[in-house]
Scaffold this motif. Sequence first.
Motif, mmCIF file in Angstrom:
data_model
loop_
_atom_site.group_PDB
_atom_site.id
_atom_site.type_symbol
_atom_site.label_atom_id
_atom_site.label_comp_id
_atom_site.label_asym_id
_atom_site.label_seq_id
_atom_site.Cartn_x
_atom_site.Cartn_y
_atom_site.Cartn_z
ATOM 1 N N LEU A 87 0.831 -1.198 0.000
ATOM 2 C CA LEU A 87 0.000 0.000 0.000
ATOM 3 C C LEU A 87 0.870 1.255 0.000
ATOM 4 C CD1 LEU A 87 -2.613 -1.069 2.715
ATOM 5 C CD2 LEU A 87 -2.764 -1.357 0.232
ATOM 6 N N ILE A 88 0.309 2.334 -0.517
ATOM 7 C CA ILE A 88 0.992 3.631 -0.509
ATOM 8 C C ILE A 88 0.421 4.439 0.654
ATOM 9 C CG2 ILE A 88 1.470 5.731 -1.820
ATOM 10 C CD1 ILE A 88 1.185 3.961 -4.364
ATOM 11 N N PRO A 89 1.222 4.692 1.691
ATOM 12 C CA PRO A 89 0.704 5.287 2.928
ATOM 13 C C PRO A 89 0.028 6.645 2.756
ATOM 14 C CG PRO A 89 2.958 4.506 3.229
ATOM 15 C CD PRO A 89 2.640 4.385 1.774
ATOM 16 N N THR A 90 0.488 7.443 1.818
ATOM 17 C CA THR A 90 -0.053 8.802 1.667
ATOM 18 C C THR A 90 -1.281 8.864 0.763
ATOM 19 O OG1 THR A 90 1.532 9.197 -0.117
ATOM 20 C CG2 THR A 90 2.171 9.911 2.110
ATOM 21 N N MET A 91 -1.762 7.710 0.343
ATOM 22 C CA MET A 91 -2.973 7.666 -0.484
ATOM 23 C C MET A 91 -4.142 7.150 0.343
ATOM 24 S SD MET A 91 -1.460 6.307 -4.138
ATOM 25 C CE MET A 91 -3.061 6.092 -4.852
ATOM 26 N N SER A 92 -5.345 7.414 -0.132
ATOM 27 C CA SER A 92 -6.554 6.986 0.568
ATOM 28 C C SER A 92 -6.762 5.477 0.416
ATOM 29 C CB SER A 92 -7.770 7.725 0.018
ATOM 30 O OG SER A 92 -8.065 7.267 -1.297
ATOM 31 N N VAL A 93 -7.659 4.972 1.232
ATOM 32 C CA VAL A 93 -8.033 3.553 1.177
ATOM 33 C C VAL A 93 -8.559 3.211 -0.211
ATOM 34 C CG1 VAL A 93 -9.687 1.851 2.064
ATOM 35 C CG2 VAL A 93 -8.471 3.368 3.655
ATOM 36 N N VAL A 94 -9.496 4.007 -0.723
ATOM 37 C CA VAL A 94 -10.087 3.713 -2.032
ATOM 38 C C VAL A 94 -9.029 3.724 -3.130
ATOM 39 C CG1 VAL A 94 -10.828 6.092 -2.525
ATOM 40 C CG2 VAL A 94 -12.013 4.193 -3.602
ATOM 41 N N ASP A 95 -8.120 4.700 -3.087
ATOM 42 C CA ASP A 95 -7.094 4.774 -4.129
ATOM 43 C C ASP A 95 -6.127 3.603 -4.049
ATOM 44 O OD1 ASP A 95 -8.175 7.072 -5.241
ATOM 45 O OD2 ASP A 95 -6.947 8.422 -4.034
ATOM 46 N N LEU A 135 -6.545 8.198 4.940
ATOM 47 C CA LEU A 135 -5.189 7.931 4.467
ATOM 48 C C LEU A 135 -4.678 6.686 5.166
ATOM 49 C CD1 LEU A 135 -3.588 11.504 4.390
ATOM 50 C CD2 LEU A 135 -4.647 10.217 2.519
ATOM 51 N N VAL A 136 -4.089 5.790 4.411
ATOM 52 C CA VAL A 136 -3.629 4.504 4.931
ATOM 53 C C VAL A 136 -2.631 4.676 6.073
ATOM 54 C CG1 VAL A 136 -2.258 2.467 4.302
ATOM 55 C CG2 VAL A 136 -4.150 3.190 2.853
ATOM 56 N N GLN A 137 -1.790 5.698 6.005
ATOM 57 C CA GLN A 137 -0.747 5.871 7.017
ATOM 58 C C GLN A 137 -1.296 6.075 8.430
ATOM 59 O OE1 GLN A 137 1.599 9.280 5.949
ATOM 60 N NE2 GLN A 137 -0.187 10.610 5.728
ATOM 61 N N PHE A 138 -2.551 6.480 8.544
ATOM 62 C CA PHE A 138 -3.134 6.731 9.859
ATOM 63 C C PHE A 138 -3.941 5.540 10.391
ATOM 64 C CE2 PHE A 138 -2.819 11.101 8.019
ATOM 65 C CZ PHE A 138 -1.744 11.501 8.815
ATOM 66 N N LEU A 139 -3.942 4.438 9.684
ATOM 67 C CA LEU A 139 -4.709 3.257 10.091
ATOM 68 C C LEU A 139 -3.828 2.287 10.873
ATOM 69 C CD1 LEU A 139 -6.627 2.651 6.766
ATOM 70 C CD2 LEU A 139 -7.442 3.858 8.804
ATOM 71 N N MET A 140 -4.475 1.497 11.718
ATOM 72 C CA MET A 140 -3.760 0.480 12.497
ATOM 73 C C MET A 140 -3.113 -0.536 11.548
ATOM 74 S SD MET A 140 -4.261 1.230 15.688
ATOM 75 C CE MET A 140 -3.885 -0.285 16.533
ATOM 76 N N PRO A 141 -1.977 -1.135 11.948
ATOM 77 C CA PRO A 141 -1.316 -2.129 11.090
ATOM 78 C C PRO A 141 -2.240 -3.280 10.673
ATOM 79 C CG PRO A 141 0.153 -1.475 12.862
ATOM 80 C CD PRO A 141 -1.177 -0.832 13.147
ATOM 81 N N SER A 142 -3.082 -3.759 11.574
ATOM 82 C CA SER A 142 -3.974 -4.864 11.200
ATOM 83 C C SER A 142 -4.994 -4.411 10.158
ATOM 84 C CB SER A 142 -4.680 -5.440 12.427
ATOM 85 O OG SER A 142 -5.526 -4.485 13.024
ATOM 86 N N GLN A 144 -4.442 -2.060 7.933
ATOM 87 C CA GLN A 144 -3.674 -1.975 6.689
ATOM 88 C C GLN A 144 -3.530 -3.346 6.040
ATOM 89 O OE1 GLN A 144 0.031 0.210 7.036
ATOM 90 N NE2 GLN A 144 -0.915 1.764 8.341
ATOM 91 N N SER A 145 -3.307 -4.374 6.854
ATOM 92 C CA SER A 145 -3.195 -5.740 6.317
ATOM 93 C C SER A 145 -4.509 -6.194 5.687
ATOM 94 C CB SER A 145 -2.777 -6.722 7.414
ATOM 95 O OG SER A 145 -1.472 -6.443 7.847
ATOM 96 N N MET A 146 -5.622 -5.838 6.315
ATOM 97 C CA MET A 146 -6.930 -6.179 5.749
ATOM 98 C C MET A 146 -7.149 -5.455 4.421
ATOM 99 S SD MET A 146 -8.530 -8.452 7.616
ATOM 100 C CE MET A 146 -10.322 -8.322 7.588
#
Length: 195
Positions: A87-95, A135-142, A144-146
Amino acid sequence: MLEMRNISKNFDAVQALSRAGLKVKKGEIMASLGSNGSGKSTLVKVLSGLVNPSDGEILFEGKPVSIRNAADARNLGIAVAYQDSSLIPTMSVVDNILLGMEKQNRFKMIDRVKARETAEYYLDQLKIEASPDALVQFLMPSTQSMIEIAKALAMKPKLLILDEATASLHSDEVDIVFDVLKELKKEGISIIIVT
């Protein structure tokens, strides 16, 4: 569905794989087990086009194929969810979920409505509690894995590979993923779980 025969891979003087084989039937869920350094991830990298084998043959749906890059794998219908997030941390979940698979509207622009609907479908399927706009970078690691798994599912693969993608998940999240995998199996999708 998939057969890998006599796959070898050398990294200079290091022999990462020596005549490895793997066979997966359509609609089968299989585990690839082994200790660190046994070649599991190298085999996955060969299938995903990140590493080219030194020797061997790959058959997909009964035909010999050459997987030289990620586009070749994607075109065959092979998707991988990695433990080390792609995943690209600075992009949104949808992107992140739709990166490289965006649908265009009649003006040749990304159809943001369709993108959001698609992302929400996979977030709901995996019961991920995250906004598509986060933004992915602000989500918990688990989480992000999902999302990494959601991204692989969004490719609508014929063969789905989870390369230790469940390692950082909580037990309830693992249960959700396994329930989804059972449904995919019923649809004839083949799955390899590397652990």
